[in-house]
Design a protein around this motif. Sequence first.
Motif, PDB file in Angstrom:
ATOM      1  N   TYR A  53       0.810  -1.218   0.000  1.00  0.00           N
ATOM      2  CA  TYR A  53       0.000   0.000   0.000  1.00  0.00           C
ATOM      3  C   TYR A  53       0.842   1.267   0.000  1.00  0.00           C
ATOM      4  CZ  TYR A  53       0.115  -1.301   5.003  1.00  0.00           C
ATOM      5  OH  TYR A  53       0.493  -1.721   6.252  1.00  0.00           O
ATOM      6  N   VAL A  54       2.129   1.165   0.276  1.00  0.00           N
ATOM      7  CA  VAL A  54       3.029   2.319   0.093  1.00  0.00           C
ATOM      8  C   VAL A  54       3.123   2.635  -1.403  1.00  0.00           C
ATOM      9  CG1 VAL A  54       5.391   3.149   0.364  1.00  0.00           C
ATOM     10  CG2 VAL A  54       4.301   1.876   2.221  1.00  0.00           C
ATOM     11  N   LEU A  55       3.224   1.593  -2.234  1.00  0.00           N
ATOM     12  CA  LEU A  55       3.227   1.780  -3.689  1.00  0.00           C
ATOM     13  C   LEU A  55       1.903   2.385  -4.154  1.00  0.00           C
ATOM     14  CD1 LEU A  55       4.395   1.398  -6.567  1.00  0.00           C
ATOM     15  CD2 LEU A  55       3.353  -0.890  -6.527  1.00  0.00           C
ATOM     16  N   LEU A  56       0.797   1.911  -3.621  1.00  0.00           N
ATOM     17  CA  LEU A  56      -0.509   2.450  -4.011  1.00  0.00           C
ATOM     18  C   LEU A  56      -0.598   3.945  -3.705  1.00  0.00           C
ATOM     19  CD1 LEU A  56      -2.844  -0.410  -2.689  1.00  0.00           C
ATOM     20  CD2 LEU A  56      -2.041  -0.058  -5.041  1.00  0.00           C
ATOM     21  N   ASN A  57      -0.164   4.324  -2.522  1.00  0.00           N
ATOM     22  CA  ASN A  57      -0.164   5.734  -2.129  1.00  0.00           C
ATOM     23  C   ASN A  57       0.733   6.559  -3.055  1.00  0.00           C
ATOM     24  OD1 ASN A  57      -0.833   7.935  -0.230  1.00  0.00           O
ATOM     25  ND2 ASN A  57       1.328   7.789   0.304  1.00  0.00           N
ATOM     26  N   LYS A  58       1.888   6.024  -3.406  1.00  0.00           N
ATOM     27  CA  LYS A  58       2.825   6.713  -4.300  1.00  0.00           C
ATOM     28  C   LYS A  58       2.195   6.936  -5.676  1.00  0.00           C
ATOM     29  CE  LYS A  58       7.413   6.059  -6.359  1.00  0.00           C
ATOM     30  NZ  LYS A  58       7.385   5.455  -7.665  1.00  0.00           N
ATOM     31  N   VAL A  80      -4.932   2.399 -14.213  1.00  0.00           N
ATOM     32  CA  VAL A  80      -4.030   1.810 -15.214  1.00  0.00           C
ATOM     33  C   VAL A  80      -2.665   1.533 -14.598  1.00  0.00           C
ATOM     34  CG1 VAL A  80      -2.754   2.316 -17.347  1.00  0.00           C
ATOM     35  CG2 VAL A  80      -5.227   2.680 -17.245  1.00  0.00           C
ATOM     36  N   ARG A  81      -2.151   2.484 -13.836  1.00  0.00           N
ATOM     37  CA  ARG A  81      -0.839   2.283 -13.207  1.00  0.00           C
ATOM     38  C   ARG A  81      -0.855   1.180 -12.160  1.00  0.00           C
ATOM     39  NH1 ARG A  81       2.694   7.036 -11.209  1.00  0.00           N
ATOM     40  NH2 ARG A  81       3.934   5.255 -10.541  1.00  0.00           N
ATOM     41  N   ILE A  82      -1.907   1.120 -11.362  1.00  0.00           N
ATOM     42  CA  ILE A  82      -1.988   0.073 -10.337  1.00  0.00           C
ATOM     43  C   ILE A  82      -1.970  -1.298 -10.999  1.00  0.00           C
ATOM     44  CG2 ILE A  82      -3.502  -1.006  -8.620  1.00  0.00           C
ATOM     45  CD1 ILE A  82      -4.330   1.898  -7.814  1.00  0.00           C
ATOM     46  N   LEU A  83      -2.789  -1.479 -12.028  1.00  0.00           N
ATOM     47  CA  LEU A  83      -2.850  -2.775 -12.715  1.00  0.00           C
ATOM     48  C   LEU A  83      -1.538  -3.092 -13.443  1.00  0.00           C
ATOM     49  CD1 LEU A  83      -6.514  -2.637 -14.059  1.00  0.00           C
ATOM     50  CD2 LEU A  83      -5.635  -4.037 -12.176  1.00  0.00           C
ATOM     51  N   LYS A  84      -0.874  -2.071 -13.935  1.00  0.00           N
ATOM     52  CA  LYS A  84       0.392  -2.271 -14.650  1.00  0.00           C
ATOM     53  C   LYS A  84       1.533  -2.592 -13.690  1.00  0.00           C
ATOM     54  CE  LYS A  84       3.660   0.164 -17.626  1.00  0.00           C
ATOM     55  NZ  LYS A  84       4.021   1.467 -18.210  1.00  0.00           N
ATOM     56  N   GLU A  85       1.579  -1.919 -12.551  1.00  0.00           N
ATOM     57  CA  GLU A  85       2.729  -2.014 -11.661  1.00  0.00           C
ATOM     58  C   GLU A  85       2.617  -3.104 -10.597  1.00  0.00           C
ATOM     59  OE1 GLU A  85       4.271   1.744 -10.271  1.00  0.00           O
ATOM     60  OE2 GLU A  85       3.657   2.730 -12.147  1.00  0.00           O
ATOM     61  N   ASP A  86       1.423  -3.635 -10.385  1.00  0.00           N
ATOM     62  CA  ASP A  86       1.295  -4.706  -9.395  1.00  0.00           C
ATOM     63  C   ASP A  86       0.493  -5.859  -9.975  1.00  0.00           C
ATOM     64  OD1 ASP A  86       0.798  -6.416  -7.223  1.00  0.00           O
ATOM     65  OD2 ASP A  86       1.114  -4.741  -5.842  1.00  0.00           O
ATOM     66  N   THR A 111     -17.616  13.463  -6.149  1.00  0.00           N
ATOM     67  CA  THR A 111     -16.824  12.244  -6.231  1.00  0.00           C
ATOM     68  C   THR A 111     -17.138  11.470  -7.499  1.00  0.00           C
ATOM     69  OG1 THR A 111     -16.850  12.054  -3.819  1.00  0.00           O
ATOM     70  CG2 THR A 111     -16.276  10.069  -5.061  1.00  0.00           C
ATOM     71  N   ILE A 112     -16.101  10.969  -8.139  1.00  0.00           N
ATOM     72  CA  ILE A 112     -16.291  10.013  -9.221  1.00  0.00           C
ATOM     73  C   ILE A 112     -15.704   8.686  -8.753  1.00  0.00           C
ATOM     74  CG2 ILE A 112     -16.245  11.792 -10.996  1.00  0.00           C
ATOM     75  CD1 ILE A 112     -13.512   9.356 -11.101  1.00  0.00           C
ATOM     76  N   LYS A 113     -16.300   7.594  -9.240  1.00  0.00           N
ATOM     77  CA  LYS A 113     -15.855   6.245  -8.887  1.00  0.00           C
ATOM     78  C   LYS A 113     -15.615   5.479 -10.180  1.00  0.00           C
ATOM     79  CE  LYS A 113     -17.637   1.980  -6.852  1.00  0.00           C
ATOM     80  NZ  LYS A 113     -18.830   1.334  -6.282  1.00  0.00           N
ATOM     81  N   MET A 114     -14.501   4.760 -10.241  1.00  0.00           N
ATOM     82  CA  MET A 114     -14.173   3.978 -11.427  1.00  0.00           C
ATOM     83  C   MET A 114     -13.595   2.640 -10.974  1.00  0.00           C
ATOM     84  SD  MET A 114     -11.851   5.210 -14.667  1.00  0.00           S
ATOM     85  CE  MET A 114     -12.944   6.587 -15.004  1.00  0.00           C
ATOM     86  N   THR A 115     -13.993   1.573 -11.685  1.00  0.00           N
ATOM     87  CA  THR A 115     -13.524   0.229 -11.368  1.00  0.00           C
ATOM     88  C   THR A 115     -13.061  -0.462 -12.636  1.00  0.00           C
ATOM     89  OG1 THR A 115     -15.116   0.032  -9.561  1.00  0.00           O
ATOM     90  CG2 THR A 115     -14.197  -2.017 -10.398  1.00  0.00           C
ATOM     91  N   GLU A 116     -11.965  -1.222 -12.539  1.00  0.00           N
ATOM     92  CA  GLU A 116     -11.514  -2.050 -13.654  1.00  0.00           C
ATOM     93  C   GLU A 116     -10.952  -3.347 -13.115  1.00  0.00           C
ATOM     94  OE1 GLU A 116      -9.177  -0.650 -16.910  1.00  0.00           O
ATOM     95  OE2 GLU A 116     -10.099   1.338 -16.827  1.00  0.00           O
ATOM     96  N   ARG A 117     -11.142  -4.413 -13.895  1.00  0.00           N
ATOM     97  CA  ARG A 117     -10.565  -5.725 -13.607  1.00  0.00           C
ATOM     98  C   ARG A 117      -9.374  -5.957 -14.523  1.00  0.00           C
ATOM     99  NH1 ARG A 117     -13.638  -9.374 -10.901  1.00  0.00           N
ATOM    100  NH2 ARG A 117     -15.806  -8.821 -10.601  1.00  0.00           N
ATOM    101  N   ARG A 118      -8.456  -6.770 -14.040  1.00  0.00           N
ATOM    102  CA  ARG A 118      -7.353  -7.190 -14.889  1.00  0.00           C
ATOM    103  C   ARG A 118      -7.947  -7.996 -16.046  1.00  0.00           C
ATOM    104  NH1 ARG A 118      -2.365  -6.764 -14.374  1.00  0.00           N
ATOM    105  NH2 ARG A 118      -2.385  -6.331 -12.138  1.00  0.00           N
ATOM    106  N   LYS A 119      -7.582  -7.663 -17.261  1.00  0.00           N
ATOM    107  CA  LYS A 119      -8.200  -8.245 -18.446  1.00  0.00           C
ATOM    108  C   LYS A 119      -7.818  -9.693 -18.701  1.00  0.00           C
ATOM    109  CE  LYS A 119      -9.157  -3.915 -20.757  1.00  0.00           C
ATOM    110  NZ  LYS A 119      -9.776  -3.435 -19.594  1.00  0.00           N
ATOM    111  N   ASN A 120      -6.661 -10.143 -18.260  1.00  0.00           N
ATOM    112  CA  ASN A 120      -6.221 -11.492 -18.572  1.00  0.00           C
ATOM    113  C   ASN A 120      -6.692 -12.540 -17.562  1.00  0.00           C
ATOM    114  OD1 ASN A 120      -4.566 -10.751 -16.499  1.00  0.00           O
ATOM    115  ND2 ASN A 120      -2.641 -11.233 -17.516  1.00  0.00           N
TER     116      ASN A 120
END
Length: 122
Positions: A53-58, A80-86, A111-120
């Motif tokens: 979660y330090v990476l997530l905060n960064k 996009v970065r979260i899914l790419k980097e972890d 507030t806006i809310k957005m959700t994505e799943r890893r595609k693979n």
Amino acid sequence: MGIIKVENIRVFANHGCLKEETKIGSDYRVDLKIKANLQASAQSDDLGDTVDYVLLNKIVREEMHQPSHLLETVAKRIIVRILKEDPLVTKATVWVSKLNPPIGGDVEMVTIKMTERRKNLQ
């Protein structure tokens, strides 16, 4: 599976469609909800086996500091970065809130809310 939540990340940033917003900036709140398999880390007690979660905060802080007109754009960049980097993250939800928005009324936040799943994923 498990859930990691990082809540109420407070950031000062320069987003908005109005010139004044991008010039003087505003306060924002970002919340994350991350779905990942946490079983390995529960057994190993090793940070390398879980979502850091330090990476997530960064990631949130770096993406929030890149000015955008829309909160949707910022939220998409964060996901996009979260899914790419972890690679452990299977699903990410982000809430981006602009505190005291200049919309001509007494509004605590927008507030806006957005959700994505890893595609693979199968």
